[in-house]
Motif scaffolding. Structure first.
Motif, PDB file in Angstrom:
ATOM      1  N   MET A   1      -6.314   4.036  21.211  1.00  0.00           N
ATOM      2  CA  MET A   1      -5.102   3.982  22.033  1.00  0.00           C
ATOM      3  C   MET A   1      -4.680   5.389  22.470  1.00  0.00           C
ATOM      4  SD  MET A   1      -2.793   2.071  23.467  1.00  0.00           S
ATOM      5  CE  MET A   1      -2.917   0.485  22.628  1.00  0.00           C
ATOM      6  N   PHE A   2      -4.733   6.346  21.510  1.00  0.00           N
ATOM      7  CA  PHE A   2      -4.352   7.721  21.826  1.00  0.00           C
ATOM      8  C   PHE A   2      -5.278   8.307  22.883  1.00  0.00           C
ATOM      9  CE2 PHE A   2      -4.934  12.289  21.081  1.00  0.00           C
ATOM     10  CZ  PHE A   2      -3.633  12.731  21.283  1.00  0.00           C
ATOM     11  N   GLU A   3      -6.584   7.992  22.761  1.00  0.00           N
ATOM     12  CA  GLU A   3      -7.569   8.516  23.714  1.00  0.00           C
ATOM     13  C   GLU A   3      -7.309   7.964  25.116  1.00  0.00           C
ATOM     14  OE1 GLU A   3     -12.371   8.244  24.314  1.00  0.00           O
ATOM     15  OE2 GLU A   3     -11.592   8.514  22.278  1.00  0.00           O
ATOM     16  N   VAL A   4      -6.960   6.686  25.202  1.00  0.00           N
ATOM     17  CA  VAL A   4      -6.658   6.068  26.498  1.00  0.00           C
ATOM     18  C   VAL A   4      -5.416   6.704  27.115  1.00  0.00           C
ATOM     19  CG1 VAL A   4      -5.957   3.946  27.646  1.00  0.00           C
ATOM     20  CG2 VAL A   4      -7.754   3.878  25.902  1.00  0.00           C
ATOM     21  N   ALA A   5      -4.390   6.917  26.290  1.00  0.00           N
ATOM     22  CA  ALA A   5      -3.149   7.530  26.773  1.00  0.00           C
ATOM     23  C   ALA A   5      -3.401   8.943  27.279  1.00  0.00           C
ATOM     24  CB  ALA A   5      -2.103   7.539  25.662  1.00  0.00           C
ATOM     25  N   THR A   6      -4.256   9.675  26.570  1.00  0.00           N
ATOM     26  CA  THR A   6      -4.582  11.044  26.983  1.00  0.00           C
ATOM     27  C   THR A   6      -5.309  11.050  28.317  1.00  0.00           C
ATOM     28  OG1 THR A   6      -4.748  11.747  24.666  1.00  0.00           O
ATOM     29  CG2 THR A   6      -5.786  13.156  26.322  1.00  0.00           C
ATOM     30  N   GLN A   7      -6.268  10.146  28.461  1.00  0.00           N
ATOM     31  CA  GLN A   7      -7.001  10.053  29.729  1.00  0.00           C
ATOM     32  C   GLN A   7      -6.078   9.685  30.879  1.00  0.00           C
ATOM     33  OE1 GLN A   7     -10.064   7.202  28.840  1.00  0.00           O
ATOM     34  NE2 GLN A   7     -11.432   8.723  27.922  1.00  0.00           N
ATOM     35  N   LEU A   8      -5.141   8.772  30.631  1.00  0.00           N
ATOM     36  CA  LEU A   8      -4.191   8.357  31.665  1.00  0.00           C
ATOM     37  C   LEU A   8      -3.296   9.522  32.063  1.00  0.00           C
ATOM     38  CD1 LEU A   8      -3.040   6.065  33.375  1.00  0.00           C
ATOM     39  CD2 LEU A   8      -1.550   5.468  31.461  1.00  0.00           C
ATOM     40  N   ALA A   9      -2.839  10.281  31.075  1.00  0.00           N
ATOM     41  CA  ALA A   9      -1.984  11.438  31.355  1.00  0.00           C
ATOM     42  C   ALA A   9      -2.731  12.472  32.193  1.00  0.00           C
ATOM     43  CB  ALA A   9      -1.502  12.063  30.049  1.00  0.00           C
ATOM     44  N   LEU A  10      -3.992  12.710  31.854  1.00  0.00           N
ATOM     45  CA  LEU A  10      -4.794  13.680  32.605  1.00  0.00           C
ATOM     46  C   LEU A  10      -5.018  13.220  34.042  1.00  0.00           C
ATOM     47  CD1 LEU A  10      -7.454  14.700  29.914  1.00  0.00           C
ATOM     48  CD2 LEU A  10      -5.528  16.070  30.764  1.00  0.00           C
ATOM     49  N   LEU A  11      -5.220  11.917  34.222  1.00  0.00           N
ATOM     50  CA  LEU A  11      -5.407  11.384  35.578  1.00  0.00           C
ATOM     51  C   LEU A  11      -4.121  11.524  36.397  1.00  0.00           C
ATOM     52  CD1 LEU A  11      -7.531   8.167  34.868  1.00  0.00           C
ATOM     53  CD2 LEU A  11      -8.281  10.246  36.043  1.00  0.00           C
ATOM     54  N   LEU A  12      -2.976  11.299  35.763  1.00  0.00           N
ATOM     55  CA  LEU A  12      -1.706  11.449  36.462  1.00  0.00           C
ATOM     56  C   LEU A  12      -1.444  12.914  36.829  1.00  0.00           C
ATOM     57  CD1 LEU A  12       0.589   8.982  34.485  1.00  0.00           C
ATOM     58  CD2 LEU A  12      -0.178   8.758  36.855  1.00  0.00           C
ATOM     59  N   ILE A  13      -1.801  13.832  35.944  1.00  0.00           N
ATOM     60  CA  ILE A  13      -1.641  15.254  36.241  1.00  0.00           C
ATOM     61  C   ILE A  13      -2.562  15.658  37.390  1.00  0.00           C
ATOM     62  CG2 ILE A  13      -1.985  17.589  35.330  1.00  0.00           C
ATOM     63  CD1 ILE A  13      -1.111  16.458  32.581  1.00  0.00           C
ATOM     64  N   LEU A  14      -3.793  15.119  37.393  1.00  0.00           N
ATOM     65  CA  LEU A  14      -4.724  15.392  38.488  1.00  0.00           C
ATOM     66  C   LEU A  14      -4.188  14.834  39.804  1.00  0.00           C
ATOM     67  CD1 LEU A  14      -7.439  16.397  39.553  1.00  0.00           C
ATOM     68  CD2 LEU A  14      -8.438  14.201  38.871  1.00  0.00           C
ATOM     69  N   ALA A  15      -3.637  13.629  39.747  1.00  0.00           N
ATOM     70  CA  ALA A  15      -3.040  13.039  40.955  1.00  0.00           C
ATOM     71  C   ALA A  15      -1.886  13.897  41.451  1.00  0.00           C
ATOM     72  CB  ALA A  15      -2.544  11.618  40.650  1.00  0.00           C
ATOM     73  N   ALA A  16      -1.083  14.426  40.520  1.00  0.00           N
ATOM     74  CA  ALA A  16       0.038  15.287  40.897  1.00  0.00           C
ATOM     75  C   ALA A  16      -0.456  16.588  41.520  1.00  0.00           C
ATOM     76  CB  ALA A  16       0.902  15.583  39.674  1.00  0.00           C
ATOM     77  N   PHE A  17      -1.543  17.131  40.991  1.00  0.00           N
ATOM     78  CA  PHE A  17      -2.131  18.351  41.570  1.00  0.00           C
ATOM     79  C   PHE A  17      -2.552  18.100  43.020  1.00  0.00           C
ATOM     80  CE2 PHE A  17      -5.899  20.761  42.743  1.00  0.00           C
ATOM     81  CZ  PHE A  17      -5.494  22.068  42.505  1.00  0.00           C
ATOM     82  N   CYS A  18      -3.254  17.006  43.248  1.00  0.00           N
ATOM     83  CA  CYS A  18      -3.691  16.667  44.606  1.00  0.00           C
ATOM     84  C   CYS A  18      -2.493  16.415  45.513  1.00  0.00           C
ATOM     85  CB  CYS A  18      -4.596  15.437  44.574  1.00  0.00           C
ATOM     86  SG  CYS A  18      -6.147  15.679  43.685  1.00  0.00           S
ATOM     87  N   ALA A  19      -1.473  15.733  44.983  1.00  0.00           N
ATOM     88  CA  ALA A  19      -0.270  15.454  45.763  1.00  0.00           C
ATOM     89  C   ALA A  19       0.441  16.746  46.128  1.00  0.00           C
ATOM     90  CB  ALA A  19       0.662  14.538  44.972  1.00  0.00           C
ATOM     91  N   GLY A  20       0.559  17.665  45.182  1.00  0.00           N
ATOM     92  CA  GLY A  20       1.213  18.938  45.450  1.00  0.00           C
ATOM     93  C   GLY A  20       0.468  19.760  46.478  1.00  0.00           C
ATOM     94  N   PHE A  21      -0.856  19.740  46.406  1.00  0.00           N
ATOM     95  CA  PHE A  21      -1.681  20.482  47.367  1.00  0.00           C
ATOM     96  C   PHE A  21      -1.469  19.942  48.777  1.00  0.00           C
ATOM     97  CE2 PHE A  21      -5.559  21.101  49.813  1.00  0.00           C
ATOM     98  CZ  PHE A  21      -5.817  22.446  49.617  1.00  0.00           C
ATOM     99  N   VAL A  22      -1.578  18.629  48.931  1.00  0.00           N
ATOM    100  CA  VAL A  22      -1.434  18.012  50.257  1.00  0.00           C
ATOM    101  C   VAL A  22      -0.007  18.170  50.769  1.00  0.00           C
ATOM    102  CG1 VAL A  22      -1.445  15.807  51.488  1.00  0.00           C
ATOM    103  CG2 VAL A  22      -3.312  16.370  49.919  1.00  0.00           C
ATOM    104  N   ASP A  23       0.975  17.951  49.896  1.00  0.00           N
ATOM    105  CA  ASP A  23       2.369  17.971  50.314  1.00  0.00           C
ATOM    106  C   ASP A  23       2.802  19.356  50.768  1.00  0.00           C
ATOM    107  OD1 ASP A  23       4.604  15.939  50.334  1.00  0.00           O
ATOM    108  OD2 ASP A  23       5.629  17.617  49.378  1.00  0.00           O
ATOM    109  N   SER A  24       2.285  20.400  50.138  1.00  0.00           N
ATOM    110  CA  SER A  24       2.679  21.761  50.494  1.00  0.00           C
ATOM    111  C   SER A  24       2.145  22.165  51.871  1.00  0.00           C
ATOM    112  CB  SER A  24       2.168  22.758  49.442  1.00  0.00           C
ATOM    113  OG  SER A  24       0.755  22.819  49.461  1.00  0.00           O
ATOM    114  N   ILE A  25       1.152  21.427  52.367  1.00  0.00           N
ATOM    115  CA  ILE A  25       0.564  21.746  53.663  1.00  0.00           C
ATOM    116  C   ILE A  25       1.076  20.812  54.750  1.00  0.00           C
ATOM    117  CG2 ILE A  25      -1.606  21.913  54.965  1.00  0.00           C
ATOM    118  CD1 ILE A  25      -3.003  22.468  52.273  1.00  0.00           C
TER     119      ILE A  25
END
Length: 253
Positions: free
Chosen positions: A1-25
């Motif tokens: 369960m902890f491993e799944v939660a960690t993977q989900l958190a990392l995917l959300l952070i990656l999505a936020a990185f991509c969102a921030g990159f696109v949004d700033s442009i």
């Protein structure tokens, strides 16, 4: 369960990185972050509230990056930013008065219009052009309308501010991008303050995603300043079209 939660958190952070990159442009970061939150199990209200939280950090980062490079003077935008924050909050307060289904039908048409404008309008560059309205008029007409829309719905806010600055204020594409970010930050902050009292915000997730937003927005702003309208225009067209197609899919699905 902890491993799944960690993977989900990392995917959300990656999505936020991509969102921030696109949004700033080109704006439209919500096109990435909002669906990611829904896929993570958030309800629409929780996704909207959490998206406002993490998106506020990205907009603030982009604002500071453009300001440090001399493309915008935040102190000159304080009045417009205050208006944007107030109407962003008002938009969030009256969100229930306008059915989302109606907006999902209307907004794709508007977004396609924005994409067509930037794709087909000749002469759009980083150079300034004729000013069509005074800053005071822009502040009391365009800013409140777009900020209120951001508070109760959101997709395309950055694109609409961009179009306003280019078409009415006479800004070049890069200058318009830089000036959009502080107003977008303010409308995000205003609506976020409303959502704080709703209890719908995922604070831990939102703050973790904020780290990705800050990194993505910082990188995106640097790339935009280096390349200018040659990058901003096509990305704006792609993002606006993508948002329109997504909204159409939701409306017809």
């Amino acid at each position: 369960m902890f491993e799944v939660a960690t993977q989900l958190a990392l995917l959300l952070i990656l999505a936020a990185f991509c969102a921030g990159f696109v949004d700033s442009i080109a704006g439209g970061g919500a096109l990435i972050a909002f669906p990611a939150l829904l896929l993570a199990g958030a309800s629409p209200v929780e996704a909207l509230a959490t998206n406002k939280l993490q998106g506020t950090f990205g907009a603030a980062t982009a604002t500071l990056a453009y300001a440090n490079a001399g493309h915008v003077r935040p102190q000159d935008q304080l009045g417009m930013a205050a208006i944007s924050a107030v109407f962003g909050a008002l938009g969030a307060l009256v969100a229930h008065l306008i059915p989302a289904e109606v907006l999902r039908i209307i907004m794709p048409v508007v977004l396609i219009g924005v994409a067509a404008f930037f794709a087909l309008k000749p002469g759009l560059s980083d150079d300034a052009r004729a000013q069509r309205v005074k800053p005071a008029v822009f502040a009391v007409t365009v800013v409140p309308a777009i900020a209120a829309y951001d508070g109760f719905f959101g997709p395309g806010t950055g694109s609409f501010f961009m179009m306003g600055f280019v078409l009415l204020a006479g800004y070049g594409v890069l200058k318009a991008t830089a000036h959009t970010k502080m107003l977008n930050f303010a409308s995000n902050l205003g609506s976020l303050l409303v959502f704080v009292f709703s209890g719908a915000t995922w604070w831990g997730v939102g703050l973790a995603m904020a780290v990705g937003q800050i990194a993505g927005a910082s990188l995106g702003a640097r790339v935009a300043m280096r390349v200018g309208s040659r990058l901003i225009k096509p990305l704006l067209v792609v993002v606006s079209t993508g948002m329109a197609l997504r909204l159409l899919w939701q409306a017809l699905g």
